[in-house]
Design a protein around this motif. Structure first.
Motif, PDB file in Angstrom:
ATOM      1  N   PRO A 135       0.839  -1.199   0.000  1.00 52.05           N
ATOM      2  CA  PRO A 135       0.000   0.000   0.000  1.00 52.05           C
ATOM      3  C   PRO A 135       0.877   1.253   0.000  1.00 52.05           C
ATOM      4  CG  PRO A 135      -0.783  -1.554   1.648  1.00 52.05           C
ATOM      5  CD  PRO A 135       0.522  -2.089   1.131  1.00 52.05           C
ATOM      6  N   ASN A 136       0.404   2.280  -0.678  1.00 43.74           N
ATOM      7  CA  ASN A 136       1.024   3.608  -0.618  1.00 43.74           C
ATOM      8  C   ASN A 136       2.355   3.759  -1.366  1.00 43.74           C
ATOM      9  OD1 ASN A 136      -0.204   5.856   0.309  1.00 43.74           O
ATOM     10  ND2 ASN A 136       0.864   5.950   2.264  1.00 43.74           N
ATOM     11  N   LYS A 139       1.175   2.999  -6.735  1.00 40.99           N
ATOM     12  CA  LYS A 139       0.690   2.230  -7.888  1.00 40.99           C
ATOM     13  C   LYS A 139      -0.352   3.034  -8.678  1.00 40.99           C
ATOM     14  CE  LYS A 139      -0.629  -1.042  -5.100  1.00 40.99           C
ATOM     15  NZ  LYS A 139      -0.099  -0.384  -3.888  1.00 40.99           N
ATOM     16  N   SER A 141      -0.794   6.220  -8.626  1.00 41.17           N
ATOM     17  CA  SER A 141      -0.137   7.395  -9.213  1.00 41.17           C
ATOM     18  C   SER A 141       0.558   7.014 -10.513  1.00 41.17           C
ATOM     19  CB  SER A 141       0.910   7.964  -8.244  1.00 41.17           C
ATOM     20  OG  SER A 141       0.320   8.267  -7.007  1.00 41.17           O
ATOM     21  N   ILE A 153      -7.993   6.804  -7.821  1.00 43.96           N
ATOM     22  CA  ILE A 153      -7.901   7.729  -6.687  1.00 43.96           C
ATOM     23  C   ILE A 153      -6.543   7.579  -6.022  1.00 43.96           C
ATOM     24  CG2 ILE A 153      -8.887   8.364  -4.451  1.00 43.96           C
ATOM     25  CD1 ILE A 153     -11.527   7.093  -5.450  1.00 43.96           C
ATOM     26  N   VAL A 154      -5.905   8.723  -5.789  1.00 44.74           N
ATOM     27  CA  VAL A 154      -4.610   8.737  -5.100  1.00 44.74           C
ATOM     28  C   VAL A 154      -4.776   9.496  -3.795  1.00 44.74           C
ATOM     29  CG1 VAL A 154      -2.281   9.701  -5.157  1.00 44.74           C
ATOM     30  CG2 VAL A 154      -3.237   8.626  -7.208  1.00 44.74           C
ATOM     31  N   ALA A 156      -2.847   9.825   0.459  1.00 43.28           N
ATOM     32  CA  ALA A 156      -1.723   9.415   1.308  1.00 43.28           C
ATOM     33  C   ALA A 156      -2.131   8.281   2.249  1.00 43.28           C
ATOM     34  CB  ALA A 156      -1.218  10.613   2.095  1.00 43.28           C
ATOM     35  N   GLY A 159      -4.024   1.763   1.532  1.00 35.42           N
ATOM     36  CA  GLY A 159      -5.260   1.012   1.332  1.00 35.42           C
ATOM     37  C   GLY A 159      -6.317   1.804   0.585  1.00 35.42           C
ATOM     38  N   THR A 160      -5.879   2.789  -0.192  1.00 37.77           N
ATOM     39  CA  THR A 160      -6.844   3.602  -0.944  1.00 37.77           C
ATOM     40  C   THR A 160      -7.532   2.780  -2.029  1.00 37.77           C
ATOM     41  OG1 THR A 160      -5.507   5.574  -0.583  1.00 37.77           O
ATOM     42  CG2 THR A 160      -7.089   5.649  -2.400  1.00 37.77           C
ATOM     43  N   THR A 161      -6.743   2.049  -2.790  1.00 38.40           N
ATOM     44  CA  THR A 161      -7.326   1.273  -3.889  1.00 38.40           C
ATOM     45  C   THR A 161      -7.822  -0.057  -3.354  1.00 38.40           C
ATOM     46  OG1 THR A 161      -5.723   2.279  -5.386  1.00 38.40           O
ATOM     47  CG2 THR A 161      -6.900   0.343  -6.202  1.00 38.40           C
ATOM     48  N   ALA A 182      -5.219  -3.400  -5.434  1.00 34.13           N
ATOM     49  CA  ALA A 182      -5.104  -3.041  -4.017  1.00 34.13           C
ATOM     50  C   ALA A 182      -3.689  -3.365  -3.547  1.00 34.13           C
ATOM     51  CB  ALA A 182      -6.115  -3.833  -3.203  1.00 34.13           C
ATOM     52  N   GLY A 183      -3.135  -2.514  -2.691  1.00 29.74           N
ATOM     53  CA  GLY A 183      -1.796  -2.747  -2.141  1.00 29.74           C
ATOM     54  C   GLY A 183      -1.754  -4.064  -1.384  1.00 29.74           C
ATOM     55  N   LYS A 253       9.112   7.301  -6.429  1.00 38.91           N
ATOM     56  CA  LYS A 253       9.314   8.471  -5.564  1.00 38.91           C
ATOM     57  C   LYS A 253      10.773   8.929  -5.558  1.00 38.91           C
ATOM     58  CE  LYS A 253       5.429   6.965  -2.662  1.00 38.91           C
ATOM     59  NZ  LYS A 253       4.772   7.007  -1.353  1.00 38.91           N
ATOM     60  N   SER A 268       9.797   8.613 -10.994  1.00 37.26           N
ATOM     61  CA  SER A 268       8.896   9.353 -10.121  1.00 37.26           C
ATOM     62  C   SER A 268       7.556   9.475 -10.818  1.00 37.26           C
ATOM     63  CB  SER A 268       9.453  10.755  -9.839  1.00 37.26           C
ATOM     64  OG  SER A 268       8.415  11.569  -9.310  1.00 37.26           O
ATOM     65  N   ALA A 269       6.555   8.844 -10.237  1.00 39.71           N
ATOM     66  CA  ALA A 269       5.210   8.942 -10.820  1.00 39.71           C
ATOM     67  C   ALA A 269       4.734  10.385 -10.722  1.00 39.71           C
ATOM     68  CB  ALA A 269       4.244   8.014 -10.087  1.00 39.71           C
ATOM     69  N   ARG A 270       5.268  11.111  -9.741  1.00 38.30           N
ATOM     70  CA  ARG A 270       4.828  12.497  -9.542  1.00 38.30           C
ATOM     71  C   ARG A 270       5.378  13.424 -10.617  1.00 38.30           C
ATOM     72  NH1 ARG A 270       4.707  14.872  -3.620  1.00 38.30           N
ATOM     73  NH2 ARG A 270       2.858  13.554  -3.636  1.00 38.30           N
TER      74      ARG A 270
HETATM   75  N1  LIG Z   1       6.996  12.279  -3.658  1.00 40.95           N
HETATM   76  C1  LIG Z   1       6.294  11.394  -4.332  1.00 40.95           C
HETATM   77  N2  LIG Z   1       5.132  10.943  -3.844  1.00 40.95           N
HETATM   78  C2  LIG Z   1       4.426  10.055  -4.561  1.00 40.95           C
HETATM   79  C3  LIG Z   1       4.885   9.564  -5.818  1.00 40.95           C
HETATM   80  N3  LIG Z   1       3.974   8.679  -6.285  1.00 40.95           N
HETATM   81  C4  LIG Z   1       2.989   8.621  -5.372  1.00 40.95           C
HETATM   82  N4  LIG Z   1       3.239   9.447  -4.333  1.00 40.95           N
HETATM   83  C5  LIG Z   1       2.401   9.676  -3.147  1.00 40.95           C
HETATM   84  O1  LIG Z   1       2.283   8.461  -2.434  1.00 40.95           O
HETATM   85  C6  LIG Z   1       0.976   8.346  -1.860  1.00 40.95           C
HETATM   86  C7  LIG Z   1       0.316   7.066  -2.266  1.00 40.95           C
HETATM   87  O2  LIG Z   1       0.095   7.101  -3.678  1.00 40.95           O
HETATM   88  P1  LIG Z   1      -0.941   6.085  -4.371  1.00 40.95           P
HETATM   89  O3  LIG Z   1      -0.749   6.238  -5.835  1.00 40.95           O
HETATM   90  O4  LIG Z   1      -2.303   6.269  -3.850  1.00 40.95           O
HETATM   91  O5  LIG Z   1      -0.346   4.713  -3.862  1.00 40.95           O
HETATM   92  P2  LIG Z   1      -0.941   3.231  -4.054  1.00 40.95           P
HETATM   93  O6  LIG Z   1       0.220   2.321  -4.176  1.00 40.95           O
HETATM   94  O7  LIG Z   1      -1.938   3.218  -5.139  1.00 40.95           O
HETATM   95  O8  LIG Z   1      -1.633   2.987  -2.659  1.00 40.95           O
HETATM   96  P3  LIG Z   1      -2.830   1.960  -2.296  1.00 40.95           P
HETATM   97  O9  LIG Z   1      -3.908   2.157  -3.281  1.00 40.95           O
HETATM   98  O10 LIG Z   1      -3.209   2.390  -0.942  1.00 40.95           O
HETATM   99  O11 LIG Z   1      -2.250   0.613  -2.307  1.00 40.95           O
HETATM  100  C8  LIG Z   1       0.216   9.604  -2.299  1.00 40.95           C
HETATM  101  O12 LIG Z   1       0.285  10.554  -1.272  1.00 40.95           O
HETATM  102  C9  LIG Z   1       0.985  10.056  -3.517  1.00 40.95           C
HETATM  103  O13 LIG Z   1       0.876  11.435  -3.727  1.00 40.95           O
HETATM  104  C10 LIG Z   1       6.146  10.072  -6.319  1.00 40.95           C
HETATM  105  O14 LIG Z   1       6.637   9.711  -7.384  1.00 40.95           O
HETATM  106  N5  LIG Z   1       6.796  10.959  -5.536  1.00 40.95           N
END
Ligand SMILES: Nc1nc2c(ncn2[C@@H]2O[C@H](COP(=O)(O)OP(=O)(O)OP(=O)(O)O)[C@@H](O)[C@H]2O)c(=O)[nH]1
Ligand SMILES: [Mg+2]
Length: 365
Positions: A135-136, A139, A141, A153-154, A156, A159-161, A182-183, A253, A268-270
């Protein structure tokens, strides 16, 4: 107004069956089977490259290559069958005509056709890619970044997905069906029923994937809980056996992390940094060769027929090497190779197969 006689004429009209027009074209020798299939593939093509290669198959380019191969096998068969009728001249006859050389040349050409057909099948079917990880880690993103849209949906919150979110993206015309899941958490760590079901679905998706992106979080490296969970997931992925070779390790990240990973892809997905490297890695994993010229659309059915042809030619080669006593077996393998190849263009096919192919068309084509 419809007059009485018009009405009785209309009463005899009916809607076309699925694929009926194409089937008629096939039955009247206007199209061969591979071309008829290309009509459906052109309609269903999900990318421009797929449509272009379907057009190439429809124009008969694929069929011509298959026919040329078939003719060469027929020529060799004729030679071998004739030799069987005159056993006393056997060895000389085959040596003079260089039967071995002919067989080797046919096998080489077949390999080239197969390579192009495999690329075509990739354009048609695409690749199932699953995003997996704790989780987190980012994925959702990453899915959004690859798709260029806010699909999942993204937040912090770990367990969002919960449910699978999938999107088809195209890279160089190859359709990739990317699934966000899901994570992954260990059993017992999740209190939430919904998330538990989501995780079970993640594992199902992983089992069916052509490639798995195992996503890691650079900002949490070295944290004991995080590392332990990484280990557990890696172990479970490895337990899936041979499919473990389809794992692409991606470290996310990078923008927020001081450390860097060795091996795998860092991105970096961001910010989007490193996404191109991931795209190229996925294409390479799929076996896509951008330089392949003149790809024609192909189906699993075609690939299987080509593989059978190849297997029979290989056995024929062994029989030929075994000496003159095996000439009948050599001839038989050539016959089987000939039949397998003929299935592609429909020169040799069962009614069942035809029903299956045309039944999958949409009405009125
Ligand atoms: N700094 C940074 N933060 C990131 C990056 N990618 C994702 N995040 C942050 O990490 C957190 C989780 O991102 P999600 O994309 O929801 O992660 P997930 O793996 O889908 O999480 P679950 O659905 O809970 O399993 C969010 O606050 C995002 O903004 C990145 O490349 N850099
Ligand atoms: Mg998510």
């Amino acid at each position: 107004m419809v007059s009485g006689s018009d009405q009785s004429r209309l009463a005899r009209l009916r809607l076309a069956e699925p694929g009926e027009f194409t089937q008629r074209a096939f039955l009247n020798d206007k199209l061969d089977l591979a071309q008829a299939e290309a009509v459906a593939d052109l309609i269903e093509a999900s990318t421009e490259a797929a449509a272009r290669s379907a057009g190439r198959s429809l124009s008969g380019e694929f069929s011509q290559q298959i026919d040329a191969l078939r003719q060469r096998i027929v020529r060799l068969r004729t030679l071998v069958e004739a030799t069987l009728d005159f056993p006393e001249e056997e060895i000389d006859f085959l040596q003079q005509a260089d039967a071995h050389g002919q067989l080797a040349a046919i096998t080489a050409t077949l390999a080239g056709v197969m390579a192009r057909a495999r690329q075509g099948a990739l354009l048609r079917e695409g690749l199932q890619v699953v995003l997996a990880g704790q989780p987190n880690v980012g994925k959702s993103s990453l899915l959004n970044a690859l798709a260029g849209a806010e699909l999942a949906i993204v937040t912090a919150i770990p367990g969002t997905t919960r449910d699978k979110v999938s999107q088809t993206i195209q890279i160089e015309g190859v359709p990739l069906h990317v699934i966000d899941t899901a994570g992954l958490r260990a059993e017992g760590e999740t209190a939430d029923e919904v998330e538990r079901i989501g995780i079970a679905r993640s594992w199902e998706a992983i089992a069916q994937a052509d490639a798995v992106i195992f996503l890691h979080d650079l900002t949490r490296r070295g944290q004991p809980d995080y590392e332990a969970a990484e280990e557990a997931i890696a172990q479970r992925l490895a337990d899936r056996g041979a499919a473990g070779t389809n794992i692409v390790h991606v470290h996310n990240k990078a923008d927020a992390a001081a450390t860097h990973a060795d091996g795998g892809i860092t991105l970096s997905a961001r910010t989007g940094a490193g996404l191109d490297a991931l795209r190229q890695a996925l294409l390479a994993r799929a076996g896509w060769q951008a330089a392949t010229e003149g790809v024609f659309i192909a189906r699993k059915r075609h690939l299987l027929a080509l593989q059978r042809t190849q297997a029979h030619l290989a056995t024929a080669h062994e029989q030929a090497a075994a000496g003159d006593t095996a000439l009948e077996l050599f001839a038989e393998e050539l016959r089987l190779a000939h039949n397998a190849l003929s299935e592609i263009t429909g020169a040799f096919s069962s009614d069942d197969l035809l029903g299956e192919i045309f039944g999958n068309f949409c009405i009125g084509k």
